[in-house]
Structures are given as C-alpha cells and as structure tokens.
Design an enzyme around this catalytic site. Structure first.
Site, PDB file in Angstrom:
ATOM      1  CG  ASP A  77      49.256  39.337  49.382  1.00 39.45           C
ATOM      2  OD1 ASP A  77      48.644  39.405  50.472  1.00 39.45           O
ATOM      3  OD2 ASP A  77      50.469  39.052  49.326  1.00 39.45           O
TER       4      ASP A  77
ATOM      5  CD  GLU B 149      51.908  38.683  54.906  1.00 38.95           C
ATOM      6  OE1 GLU B 149      52.855  38.744  55.710  1.00 38.95           O
ATOM      7  OE2 GLU B 149      51.649  37.677  54.234  1.00 38.95           O
TER       8      GLU B 149
HETATM    9 NI    NI Z   1      49.353  34.731  55.267  1.00 32.21          NI
END
Ligand code: NI
Length: 397
Positions: A79, A137
């Site tokens: 991401d 994340e």
């Molecule tokens: Ni990172």
C-alpha cells in the site's frame, strides 16, 4: 552455495521496472487492485498457484520445494500513503494525493524478485515458502485482515519473515535486531466536554480549552515520571481542535495522538496513567472527558535465533556492510507484529538512503525516495535466508 546477490543483480532491471511502475501508480490500503493484479499476473506467469482477493486485495502464493520440510512465510506490503508527491523523478506518482512514500513499492518488487529466484532453486528446497503480498499496512488493518482470512493456516507457517527498506540509514547498512525492532502503537482520541459561553464571563462556564491544555501538559509526565528511565515510551498529542470565535468558550475540545511502547508492562502502565490523567484533570476542571483508544499494532519482537541467522547470512553476502544486531530500534510501528504475535520470526531493515544522490528524505515525506541499489540487496538477503533455512537440516526453525 548459490550466489543470490549476483542473481538479484542480474534481475535488477526486472525489479526496478516493477518498482517504478508501482511507484507511478500508487494505491491506498485495501484499494491495491492494480498492484495486486500485477503481482498475481507475475506469480501466475511463474507457474505458481495464486490466491487473490484475500482481505480485499491480498495475494498469496505457495512455493513447494522438491522435498517436504518447514513452512516459511515471507510477507511484502503493497500500500501507498495519502501524500501529494513532491519529487520530480520520471516515475513520480500519476495518482495525485497518493504516494509510495514508505518504500512498499520496493517491497512488492523485492517480493516478486525473491519468488522468481527461489522458484529457480526449487529442487534445492526442503520445505514450503508462503509468499504473502499484503494490503493496507499503514494503520488500516491489512495484516489482521489477512490473518482473519486464514493466511496463517493450511499450511501453518513455522517462521515469518519481512523486510523494510530504511531511509533513516544509508545503503550498505542493515539492522537485524535480536529482540525489539518496532514499537507497539495506539491511537487515541479525547473529547473534553465543558460548558461553553461568553469568553468574557469564564466563571459562568466550564472551559474545555483550559482543561485540554492541562491534559496535554500533564500527559508528558507519564514518560517523564511513570516509565522506568531505561525503558522507552512516547505519548504525543498531535491534533487539538476546539472553538470557532475569539470571544466564545467552546462546548468541546478534541485531541488526538499516539502512544508507543515496547514491553507489555510499560504499555499497561502508560495506558493506566493516561486514563487517570485525562479523566481526572477533566473532572478537576469541571469538565468531562471521553477517551477512545485503539491498538494499531503490537511491538515487533524478533526471535533471537532467526535474527542471528539472518545477520550471519548478511555478513557473508555483504562483507563490508554495517550490520546492527540490536542497538537500533524504531518507535515507528509495523503491522507485521500481528503476524509475529502468532508465528515467531524476524523483521529486518535494509539501509536505502543515499545522501550524495539526494535520496535521504524520511519515510512518509513528500520527497521520499530511496537508492534502488537497495532492491537487489533486500531480495538477495531474503532469498538466501529462506533458501538456507530450507536446506540446512541441522538448523531448527
Ligand atoms: Ni512502511
């Protein structure tokens, strides 16, 4: 012994072109549709069985070695962040307001390179590698989503590994810590409710601005006075909102911020003091407080044996590298910690800054970029580590 560094270097153009393509087309957490599509396409073209749409956009592939053995999970995050990119590189973000400012574009490219290399050495592997390409994340719950979707079952991993490109340190540097690596993080929101009214008649009101100010100051006493001096913690109030007019005491003030800790007992102590201070001070000032605490990630605590093994591999592959095995930890957090709560493993850092080339902005900065020579280094270290663990019968995972 296979020279994975030479192999990774020979694949440099492959890795770099993937990385630059991901960088140009960044996607926010759980929206990595294009990125996951490329990951799935690459893995499928290698002949692997690929599972897609795990926790929205996650991708999982299993690489079975020629012989049976332990299962190693290798995780790579995909991401980007809601940041407007300010670099002028030819591969700058084509998606305004979204940017790969943490290096996850590099992680995904490294993951595909590692898969390619290990697949070419399938005959030498005794065991299974479970590659997971994870969404979201950056505090959005990607790892928890993947766990809930069952990635830690069928087969169950014996060991979990992940890496992070790290611009806080130069290229040629690694940190492979035996023990704490990243901090546990909480997000807090506080609403201080008072009694608004005329700014010239404070005695008729209960002022949430003053109460909030007292709270901000007093929260700093937790680290200064309640956490043992040799243990680490952070309490940061990062936003404060209240009031509309210069002569009106508002009804409410809202604060938000983050808490970082490593040890569970320190975390408990900080959270306990946090609530006592917020509720107590609000009450003292004639207001009421509401507290909303959310756990973003636990601390990453590396398994000492696997950290030692990775450090040994790194020393062999990169004889001139600076390898830090424990003195460096970051108060940043990492959601790989949710996986490591269930599976022992190691999270390590690959130095990626290059000051001479102007590639040393910090992570999450609008001018973040790293030295792409870190890509083959990361891929080589991950591939060598996995290959050795699945080859060496004497080594217990
Ligand atoms: Ni990172």
């Amino acid at each position: 012994m296979t020279d994975f560094l030479a192999e990774a270097q020979s694949l440099f153009e492959y890795t770099q072109s993937l990385r630059r393509d991901f960088h140009m087309h960044p996607e926010l957490g759980f929206k990595e549709v294009r990125t996951a599509g490329i990951v799935a396409r690459e893995l499928t073209s290698l002949g692997l069985e690929v599972h897609t749409c795990i926790a929205e956009t996650g991708v999982v592939a299993l690489l079975e070695g020629a012989k049976s053995g332990p299962v190693i999970l290798a995780r790579f995050d995909m991401d980007a962040l809601p940041i407007l990119e300010e670099t002028s590189v030819p591969y700058t973000s084509q998606n305004p307001g979204v940017m790969h400012a943490c290096g996850h574009d590099g992680h995904t490219a490294i993951g595909l390179t590692v898969t390619k290399m290990l697949l070419a050495h399938r005959q030498e592997l005794a065991g299974t590698v479970k590659f997971i390409f994870q969404p979201a994340e950056e505090g959005l719950g990607g790892a928890e989503g993947m766990i809930a979707a069952g990635v830690l079952e069928n087969p169950k991993p014996d060991l979990a590994l992940a890496l992070h490109l790290w611009n806080e340190k130069p290229l040629g540097w690694f940190v492979i810590a035996a023990g704490p690596a990243t901090a546990g993080a909480e997000l807090f929101k506080i609403k201080v409710r008072g009694k608004g009214g005329h700014g010239a008649m404070p005695h008729l009101n209960a002022d949430p601005v003053l109460a909030a100010a007292e709270i901000v100051t007093a929260l700093q006493s937790i680290v200064a006075r309640n956490v043992p001096p040799l243990q680490a913690a952070v309490v940061s109030v990062c936003t404060i909102h209240g009031g509309e007019a210069f002569n009106v005491i508002p009804q409410t003030v809202e604060l938000a911020g983050t808490i970082r800790t490593f040890e569970p007992e320190v975390r408990e102590k900080v959270l306990e003091r946090f609530k006592v201070i917020v509720y107590g001070l609000a009450e003292t000032m004639g207001c009421q407080a509401e507290v909303d605490l959310q756990r973003l990630a636990p601390a990453v605590i590396n398994q000492p044996e696997s950290a030692a093994h990775i450090a040994e591999v790194a020393r062999r592959i990169f004889p001139d590298a600076a390898i830090d095995t424990g003195d460096y930890v970051t108060m940043g957090s990492e959601d790989f910690a949710f996986i490591m709560e269930k599976v022992p493993g190691c999270f390590f850092f690959i130095g990626s800054a290059n000051k001479e080339k102007g590639l040393d902005a910090s992570h999450h900065h609008p001018r973040f970029d790293f030295d792409e020579q870190a890509l083959p280094r990361g891929a080589a270290l991950m591939a060598s580590t996995v290959a050795e663990l699945l080859r060496d019968k004497s080594r217990k995972i």
